[in-house]
Write a protein that holds these residues in place. Structure first.
Motif, PDB file in Angstrom:
ATOM      1  N   LYS A  76      42.222  49.758  38.707  1.00 11.02           N
ATOM      2  CA  LYS A  76      42.090  48.761  39.767  1.00 11.02           C
ATOM      3  C   LYS A  76      43.009  47.569  39.552  1.00 11.02           C
ATOM      4  O   LYS A  76      43.062  46.666  40.383  1.00 11.02           O
ATOM      5  N   ASN A  77      43.701  47.539  38.408  1.00  9.19           N
ATOM      6  CA  ASN A  77      44.555  46.394  38.056  1.00  9.19           C
ATOM      7  C   ASN A  77      43.762  45.100  38.028  1.00  9.19           C
ATOM      8  O   ASN A  77      44.194  44.067  38.575  1.00  9.19           O
ATOM      9  N   THR A  78      42.608  45.139  37.412  1.00  7.98           N
ATOM     10  CA  THR A  78      41.769  43.948  37.315  1.00  7.98           C
ATOM     11  C   THR A  78      41.411  43.639  35.865  1.00  7.98           C
ATOM     12  O   THR A  78      41.379  44.532  35.019  1.00  7.98           O
ATOM     13  N   VAL A  79      41.147  42.365  35.633  1.00  7.56           N
ATOM     14  CA  VAL A  79      40.673  41.891  34.342  1.00  7.56           C
ATOM     15  C   VAL A  79      39.466  41.012  34.607  1.00  7.56           C
ATOM     16  O   VAL A  79      39.551  40.083  35.420  1.00  7.56           O
ATOM     17  N   ASP A  80      38.373  41.290  33.964  1.00 12.14           N
ATOM     18  CA  ASP A  80      37.145  40.535  34.168  1.00 12.14           C
ATOM     19  C   ASP A  80      36.810  39.671  32.957  1.00 12.14           C
ATOM     20  O   ASP A  80      37.094  40.045  31.817  1.00 12.14           O
ATOM     21  N   LEU A  81      36.186  38.546  33.242  1.00 13.17           N
ATOM     22  CA  LEU A  81      35.686  37.655  32.195  1.00 13.17           C
ATOM     23  C   LEU A  81      34.188  37.510  32.393  1.00 13.17           C
ATOM     24  O   LEU A  81      33.754  36.861  33.336  1.00 13.17           O
ATOM     25  N   GLN A  82      33.428  38.148  31.524  1.00 16.48           N
ATOM     26  CA  GLN A  82      31.981  38.044  31.566  1.00 16.48           C
ATOM     27  C   GLN A  82      31.551  36.884  30.683  1.00 16.48           C
ATOM     28  O   GLN A  82      31.856  36.870  29.491  1.00 16.48           O
ATOM     29  N   MET A  83      30.870  35.914  31.289  1.00 15.37           N
ATOM     30  CA  MET A  83      30.473  34.708  30.567  1.00 15.37           C
ATOM     31  C   MET A  83      28.954  34.648  30.490  1.00 15.37           C
ATOM     32  O   MET A  83      28.274  34.582  31.521  1.00 15.37           O
ATOM     33  N   ASN A  84      28.429  34.687  29.294  1.00 15.92           N
ATOM     34  CA  ASN A  84      26.981  34.614  29.061  1.00 15.92           C
ATOM     35  C   ASN A  84      26.637  33.351  28.287  1.00 15.92           C
ATOM     36  O   ASN A  84      27.515  32.717  27.689  1.00 15.92           O
ATOM     37  N   SER A  85      25.366  33.010  28.307  1.00 13.98           N
ATOM     38  CA  SER A  85      24.885  31.831  27.573  1.00 13.98           C
ATOM     39  C   SER A  85      25.740  30.609  27.872  1.00 13.98           C
ATOM     40  O   SER A  85      26.177  29.887  26.969  1.00 13.98           O
ATOM     41  N   LEU A  86      25.979  30.381  29.138  1.00 14.79           N
ATOM     42  CA  LEU A  86      26.873  29.299  29.534  1.00 14.79           C
ATOM     43  C   LEU A  86      26.294  27.927  29.192  1.00 14.79           C
ATOM     44  O   LEU A  86      25.075  27.715  29.231  1.00 14.79           O
ATOM     45  N   LYS A  87      27.206  27.027  28.851  1.00 15.18           N
ATOM     46  CA  LYS A  87      26.852  25.661  28.471  1.00 15.18           C
ATOM     47  C   LYS A  87      27.527  24.678  29.437  1.00 15.18           C
ATOM     48  O   LYS A  87      28.573  25.009  30.017  1.00 15.18           O
ATOM     49  N   PRO A  88      26.985  23.487  29.582  1.00 17.42           N
ATOM     50  CA  PRO A  88      27.646  22.500  30.451  1.00 17.42           C
ATOM     51  C   PRO A  88      29.108  22.253  30.071  1.00 17.42           C
ATOM     52  O   PRO A  88      29.946  22.012  30.948  1.00 17.42           O
ATOM     53  N   GLU A  89      29.421  22.342  28.796  1.00 17.14           N
ATOM     54  CA  GLU A  89      30.805  22.120  28.361  1.00 17.14           C
ATOM     55  C   GLU A  89      31.751  23.258  28.741  1.00 17.14           C
ATOM     56  O   GLU A  89      32.956  23.147  28.546  1.00 17.14           O
ATOM     57  N   ASP A  90      31.200  24.334  29.306  1.00 19.57           N
ATOM     58  CA  ASP A  90      32.054  25.404  29.835  1.00 19.57           C
ATOM     59  C   ASP A  90      32.543  25.089  31.246  1.00 19.57           C
ATOM     60  O   ASP A  90      33.358  25.833  31.804  1.00 19.57           O
ATOM     61  N   THR A  91      32.053  24.009  31.826  1.00 13.67           N
ATOM     62  CA  THR A  91      32.478  23.606  33.163  1.00 13.67           C
ATOM     63  C   THR A  91      33.970  23.311  33.188  1.00 13.67           C
ATOM     64  O   THR A  91      34.473  22.519  32.389  1.00 13.67           O
ATOM     65  N   ALA A  92      34.673  23.984  34.091  1.00 13.07           N
ATOM     66  CA  ALA A  92      36.124  23.848  34.175  1.00 13.07           C
ATOM     67  C   ALA A  92      36.640  24.697  35.323  1.00 13.07           C
ATOM     68  O   ALA A  92      35.901  25.508  35.886  1.00 13.07           O
ATOM     69  N   VAL A  93      37.903  24.519  35.619  1.00  9.56           N
ATOM     70  CA  VAL A  93      38.608  25.470  36.478  1.00  9.56           C
ATOM     71  C   VAL A  93      39.168  26.545  35.559  1.00  9.56           C
ATOM     72  O   VAL A  93      39.847  26.240  34.572  1.00  9.56           O
ATOM     73  N   TYR A  94      38.859  27.780  35.883  1.00  8.85           N
ATOM     74  CA  TYR A  94      39.292  28.904  35.063  1.00  8.85           C
ATOM     75  C   TYR A  94      40.491  29.589  35.711  1.00  8.85           C
ATOM     76  O   TYR A  94      40.485  29.875  36.913  1.00  8.85           O
ATOM     77  N   TYR A  95      41.499  29.855  34.882  1.00 12.35           N
ATOM     78  CA  TYR A  95      42.729  30.460  35.344  1.00 12.35           C
ATOM     79  C   TYR A  95      42.982  31.793  34.645  1.00 12.35           C
ATOM     80  O   TYR A  95      42.765  31.926  33.444  1.00 12.35           O
ATOM     81  N   CYS A  96      43.473  32.726  35.410  1.00 19.17           N
ATOM     82  CA  CYS A  96      43.939  33.995  34.879  1.00 19.17           C
ATOM     83  C   CYS A  96      45.465  33.918  34.805  1.00 19.17           C
ATOM     84  O   CYS A  96      46.103  33.318  35.675  1.00 19.17           O
ATOM     85  N   ALA A  97      46.035  34.521  33.770  1.00 14.84           N
ATOM     86  CA  ALA A  97      47.484  34.488  33.607  1.00 14.84           C
ATOM     87  C   ALA A  97      47.977  35.796  33.015  1.00 14.84           C
ATOM     88  O   ALA A  97      47.267  36.435  32.234  1.00 14.84           O
ATOM     89  N   ALA A  98      49.194  36.152  33.385  1.00 11.65           N
ATOM     90  CA  ALA A  98      49.791  37.398  32.908  1.00 11.65           C
ATOM     91  C   ALA A  98      51.059  37.107  32.121  1.00 11.65           C
ATOM     92  O   ALA A  98      51.854  36.253  32.502  1.00 11.65           O
ATOM     93  N   SER A  99      51.215  37.855  31.037  1.00 17.25           N
ATOM     94  CA  SER A  99      52.433  37.766  30.247  1.00 17.25           C
ATOM     95  C   SER A  99      53.096  39.137  30.203  1.00 17.25           C
ATOM     96  O   SER A  99      52.419  40.146  30.014  1.00 17.25           O
ATOM     97  N   THR A 100      54.398  39.136  30.363  1.00 24.31           N
ATOM     98  CA  THR A 100      55.159  40.385  30.286  1.00 24.31           C
ATOM     99  C   THR A 100      55.922  40.477  28.974  1.00 24.31           C
ATOM    100  O   THR A 100      56.773  41.350  28.806  1.00 24.31           O
ATOM    101  N   LYS A 101      55.609  39.583  28.048  1.00 27.51           N
ATOM    102  CA  LYS A 101      56.271  39.574  26.745  1.00 27.51           C
ATOM    103  C   LYS A 101      55.343  40.158  25.683  1.00 27.51           C
ATOM    104  O   LYS A 101      54.116  40.036  25.775  1.00 27.51           O
TER     105      LYS A 101
END
Length: 125
Positions: A76-101
């Motif tokens: 499917k060409n997808t990458v998932d981020l499963q986040m458990n036991s979340l904390k208030p300090e995990d609050t943020a904008v989350y970005y996905c990025a690809a490297s070809t190196k």
């Protein structure tokens, strides 16, 4: 060129779970590593974790190790981020990025050429 688009952000209570997804398109055959990063208000963007495009290897920041899991679905060409036991300090904008190196280390933002627009994750206390 590679394009990546994140989805799945939202509001969750502390201790809860959230799953983010990143869809890659374009020259996906050139991807070597996919990374997740986050940026909280007033702070620098920081590394969360990364996975080899083949899915064989992962690497996590100490702050999320044991709580977050990254997986790939090459069909499917997808990458998932499963986040458990979340904390208030995990609050943020989350970005996905690809490297070809081929990278010796995976936590350097400068090594990732292709970035998504980000998705907001808010963890309430």
């Amino acid at each position: 060129q590679v394009q990546v688009v994140e989805s799945g952000g939202g509001l969750v209570q502390a201790g809860g779970s959230l799953r983010l997804s990143c869809a890659a398109s374009g020259r996906t055959f050139s991807i070597v590593v996919m990374g997740w990063f986050r940026q909280a208000p007033g702070k620098e963007r920081q590394f969360v974790g990364a996975i080899s495009w083949s899915g064989g290897s992962t690497y996590y920041a100490d702050s999320v190790k044991g709580r977050f899991t990254i997986t790939t679905d090459n069909a499917k060409n997808t990458v998932d981020l499963q986040m458990n036991s979340l904390k208030p300090e995990d609050t943020a904008v989350y970005y996905c990025a690809a490297s070809t190196k081929v990278l010796r280390v995976w936590d350097n933002l400068a090594d990732y050429a292709y970035w998504g627009q980000g998705t907001q994750v808010t963890v309430s206390s």
